[in-house]
Design a protein around this motif. Structure first.
Motif, short mmCIF file in Angstrom:
data_model
loop_
_atom_site.label_atom_id
_atom_site.label_comp_id
_atom_site.label_asym_id
_atom_site.label_seq_id
_atom_site.Cartn_x
_atom_site.Cartn_y
_atom_site.Cartn_z
N ASP A 76 0.61 -1.00 -0.21
CA ASP A 76 -0.10 0.34 0.31
C ASP A 76 0.92 1.53 0.04
OD1 ASP A 76 0.77 0.03 2.53
OD2 ASP A 76 -1.09 0.18 4.14
N THR A 77 2.19 0.74 0.26
CA THR A 77 3.53 2.81 0.00
C THR A 77 3.14 2.74 -1.40
OG1 THR A 77 4.21 1.24 0.97
CG2 THR A 77 5.56 2.78 0.48
N TYR A 78 2.72 1.87 -2.84
CA TYR A 78 2.05 3.04 -3.80
C TYR A 78 0.93 2.94 -4.43
CZ TYR A 78 7.69 4.25 -2.74
OH TYR A 78 8.53 4.46 -2.04
N ALA A 79 0.90 1.68 -4.09
CA ALA A 79 -0.52 1.22 -4.82
C ALA A 79 -1.92 1.94 -5.28
CB ALA A 79 -0.87 -0.26 -4.05
N GLY A 80 -1.59 2.16 -6.20
CA GLY A 80 -2.52 3.34 -6.71
C GLY A 80 -2.40 4.82 -5.85
N ARG A 81 -1.05 5.67 -5.59
CA ARG A 81 -0.13 6.59 -5.72
C ARG A 81 0.16 6.77 -6.59
NH1 ARG A 81 0.93 5.98 0.37
NH2 ARG A 81 1.00 8.11 0.18
N PRO A 82 0.44 6.94 -7.83
CA PRO A 82 1.38 7.69 -9.14
C PRO A 82 2.10 8.57 -8.68
CG PRO A 82 -0.85 8.23 -9.65
CD PRO A 82 -1.86 7.72 -8.58
N TRP A 83 1.61 9.68 -8.29
CA TRP A 83 2.52 10.85 -7.49
C TRP A 83 3.76 9.98 -6.41
CZ3 TRP A 83 3.74 13.43 -11.71
CH2 TRP A 83 2.57 13.63 -11.91
N GLU A 84 3.64 9.31 -5.62
CA GLU A 84 4.51 8.71 -4.92
C GLU A 84 5.27 8.12 -5.53
OE1 GLU A 84 0.98 9.32 -4.55
OE2 GLU A 84 0.16 10.43 -2.11
N LEU A 85 4.51 7.11 -6.61
CA LEU A 85 5.67 6.04 -6.71
C LEU A 85 6.64 6.55 -7.54
CD1 LEU A 85 5.99 3.62 -7.55
CD2 LEU A 85 4.57 3.44 -9.28
N VAL A 86 5.75 7.51 -8.06
CA VAL A 86 7.60 8.84 -9.66
C VAL A 86 8.31 9.27 -8.61
CG1 VAL A 86 7.78 10.66 -11.10
CG2 VAL A 86 5.37 9.38 -11.21
N LYS A 87 7.84 9.84 -7.81
CA LYS A 87 8.74 10.84 -6.51
C LYS A 87 9.86 9.02 -6.18
CE LYS A 87 10.41 14.03 -3.48
NZ LYS A 87 11.72 12.70 -2.66
N ALA A 88 9.21 7.92 -5.62
CA ALA A 88 10.23 7.03 -4.90
C ALA A 88 11.45 6.80 -7.04
CB ALA A 88 9.57 6.06 -4.66
N ILE A 89 10.90 6.42 -7.58
CA ILE A 89 11.34 6.01 -8.97
C ILE A 89 12.46 7.19 -8.84
CG2 ILE A 89 11.71 5.59 -11.07
CD1 ILE A 89 8.93 4.84 -10.87
N ASP A 90 11.81 8.65 -8.80
CA ASP A 90 13.00 9.96 -9.41
C ASP A 90 13.78 9.82 -7.90
OD1 ASP A 90 12.81 11.61 -10.88
OD2 ASP A 90 12.19 13.45 -9.59
N ASP A 91 14.13 10.06 -6.60
CA ASP A 91 14.56 9.28 -5.88
C ASP A 91 15.76 8.36 -6.39
OD1 ASP A 91 13.36 11.60 -4.00
OD2 ASP A 91 12.26 10.64 -2.40
N PHE A 92 15.52 7.47 -6.32
CA PHE A 92 16.44 6.37 -6.53
C PHE A 92 17.21 6.43 -8.07
CE2 PHE A 92 17.20 1.87 -8.55
CZ PHE A 92 17.42 0.85 -7.79
N ALA A 93 16.53 6.81 -8.76
CA ALA A 93 17.25 7.39 -10.25
C ALA A 93 18.39 8.05 -9.54
CB ALA A 93 16.37 7.80 -11.26
N ASN A 94 18.07 8.78 -9.10
CA ASN A 94 19.80 9.98 -8.60
C ASN A 94 20.31 9.75 -7.70
OD1 ASN A 94 18.08 12.75 -9.81
ND2 ASN A 94 16.51 12.66 -8.17
N ALA A 95 19.98 8.82 -6.56
CA ALA A 95 20.59 7.96 -5.98
C ALA A 95 21.83 7.01 -6.99
CB ALA A 95 20.34 7.54 -5.09
N ASN A 96 21.28 6.57 -8.18
CA ASN A 96 21.78 5.72 -8.65
C ASN A 96 22.75 6.01 -10.61
OD1 ASN A 96 21.96 2.68 -7.48
ND2 ASN A 96 19.74 3.92 -6.81
N GLN A 97 22.26 6.73 -10.65
CA GLN A 97 22.42 7.66 -11.54
C GLN A 97 21.97 6.83 -13.13
OE1 GLN A 97 26.86 6.77 -11.58
NE2 GLN A 97 27.31 9.37 -10.94
N MET A 98 20.44 6.88 -13.36
CA MET A 98 19.64 5.98 -14.00
C MET A 98 19.11 7.79 -14.98
SD MET A 98 17.32 2.96 -11.94
CE MET A 98 16.04 3.00 -13.28
#
Length: 235
Positions: free
Chosen positions: A24-46
């Motif tokens: 339920d952290t991200y299920a049905g919560r697109p902007w929270e998921l986009v932010k989480a992907i963004d954070d991971f991408a910034n930390a891992n040079q994606m």
């Protein structure tokens, strides 16, 4: 490790990171998921289309009238930008009466993108199409899912040498209407000079479409970056 292997390894790591959280952290919560992907991408040079550029793109999309219902994306990768486009189109339309088609060459990355899109609650309206973008585009047109004058927004964010040929294929198929917008990433770095010269000239190859284009700045990690926004002002 090849570039392809590196990209897919990063995609796998992202998938594992996101799905290690309670459902339920991200299920049905697109902007929270986009932010989480963004954070991971910034930390891992994606290589993803990150938050500040999504925000400036959102402002451009909100200007389109009537609200856009058909969005195509060249370069889906892990689906983070496609999730954002789905969330934006849901906001501007107030319904799920829209479609986002994102083209991804790698079957592995496409499977990651589908999982994340479903997690965001957008699986019914954001569609991942595997294969070369040009073939995917033609296929959707032949199936009637894309129609003449029926594409409201196109986003280009794959290999820079294909920016111009894929834009011209959209023109040849007659997909744009007056007011359609084409957003392009990475035109400043690593650069897409042939594409920029073309859209800035203002007139398409056959003279039957005219663009008004603007380079919009967004803050980046080390420097401002550009989203090139071209609007069809005559078709």
């Amino acid at each position: 490790m090849s570039r392809k292997e590196t990209i897919e390894t990063q995609a796998k790591a992202l998938h594992e990171h996101i799905f290690s959280k309670p459902e339920d952290t991200y299920a049905g919560r697109p902007w929270e998921l986009v932010k989480a992907i963004d954070d991971f991408a910034n930390a891992n040079q994606m290589m993803t289309f990150k938050g500040p550029k999504i925000e400036v793109s959102k402002e451009e999309i909100k200007k389109i009238q009537p609200p856009p219902k058909t969005f195509i994306e060249f370069g889906g990768y892990v689906g983070s930008s496609a999730i954002a486009w789905g969330a934006i189109l849901r906001e501007v339309n107030g319904t799920d009466n829209f479609n986002v088609y994102t083209f991804e060459l790698s079957p592995f990355n496409a499977s990651i993108a589908r999982d994340l899109i479903r997690l965001a609650g957008l699986g019914g309206v954001v569609h991942v199409v595997e294969g070369p973008a040009s073939a995917s585009l033609e296929g959707l047109f032949e199936e009637g899912k894309l129609k003449k004058g029926g594409v409201d927004v196109a986003f280009i964010d794959h290999w820079e040498e294909f920016y111009l040929p894929d834009l011209q294929m959209c023109e040849q198929l007659g997909l744009f209407r007056e007011g359609s917008k084409v957003l392009a990433d990475n035109t400043d770095f690593p650069g897409a000079p042939a594409y920029l010269e073309y859209v800035r000239a203002g007139v398409g190859a056959n003279g039957d479409i005219q663009y008004q284009t603007e380079s919009i700045s967004a803050p980046g990690k080390f420097r401002d970056t550009i989203v090139e926004v071209s609007t069809a002002i005559r078709v």
